[in-house]
Design a protein around this motif. Structure first.
Motif, short mmCIF file in Angstrom:
data_model
loop_
_atom_site.label_atom_id
_atom_site.label_comp_id
_atom_site.label_asym_id
_atom_site.label_seq_id
_atom_site.Cartn_x
_atom_site.Cartn_y
_atom_site.Cartn_z
N LYS A 1 0.84 -1.20 0.00
CA LYS A 1 0.00 0.00 0.00
C LYS A 1 0.87 1.24 0.00
CE LYS A 1 -4.03 -1.95 2.12
NZ LYS A 1 -5.37 -1.51 2.09
N SER A 2 0.45 2.23 -0.78
CA SER A 2 1.19 3.49 -0.79
C SER A 2 0.69 4.36 0.37
CB SER A 2 1.00 4.20 -2.12
OG SER A 2 -0.36 4.53 -2.30
N ASP B 1 -0.66 7.30 0.46
CA ASP B 1 -1.95 7.98 0.30
C ASP B 1 -3.14 7.01 0.39
OD1 ASP B 1 -1.26 6.79 -2.07
OD2 ASP B 1 -2.02 8.40 -3.34
N GLU B 2 -2.89 5.70 0.34
CA GLU B 2 -3.97 4.72 0.48
C GLU B 2 -4.34 4.47 1.94
OE1 GLU B 2 -3.95 1.08 -2.09
OE2 GLU B 2 -1.95 1.84 -2.57
#
Length: 177
Positions: free
Chosen positions: A129-130, A132-133
């Motif tokens: 997951k990045s 911003d997620e």
């Protein structure tokens, strides 16, 4: 032509000299005797047994101080010594880690779940997951609530990590010195 075969004089090396007959052999080992004792560490409990005996869990305070980002490797934590500490005392082989939004992961270690084992289990879920997620990407700590569920810890998250100390040396820093 004679149908008699000559007597064998050669002896199989695997049988020669043993002096035991098949009747002298020990019976096969039962399943209970085959169980490995080396993989069962002394003083490490099953969480269900602790619940049955009503033995309370204690969390080390160091779990609240990591400032660890969930999608980074646990090896990125500066204080490597806290990774070796048990996640709960008394140590357990497996414990579930519950996130408030419903995700649940299990941390396992036959010699007692350490903080690193818990962080590794969490990292496995969040590594792709990045930033911003994720709504709250930093670990705030763990909570054990025996009234809610004896066998799991609630994972708390926060929006901001630890405050980074500025390393910039400007005119103000030189003037104050």
């Amino acid at each position: 032509m004679s149908t008699e075969q000559p007597e064998l004089t050669r002896v199989d090396s695997a049988v020669a000299g043993l002096g035991t007959s098949p009747q002298d052999e020990k019976p096969p080992i039962t399943k209970i005797e085959q169980r490995r004792r080396s993989s069962v560490a002394e003083g490490v409990f099953n969480i269900k047994d602790l619940e049955a005996q009503q033995i309370e869990l204690v969390l080390p305070i160091e779990t609240q101080k990591t400032g660890w980002k969930l999608n980074t490797s646990p090896n990125s934590i500066e204080d490597k010594d806290i990774l070796k500490l048990y996640l709960v005392n008394p140590p357990v082989r497996k414990i579930d880690l519950h996130f408030p939004l419903g995700l649940e992961v299990a941390a396992r270690n036959s010699k007692g779940v350490t903080i690193k084992d818990a962080l590794d289990a969490i990292y496995k879920q969040f590594k792709k997951k990045s930033d911003d997620e994720m709504d709250a990407p930093y670990l705030a700590g763990f909570e054990w609530n025996k009234k809610e569920c004896w066998t799991r810890l609630v994972v708390h998250q926060k929006h901001h990590g630890p405050v980074q100390q500025s390393r910039k040396k400007g005119k103000k820093a030189k003037e104050e010195a």
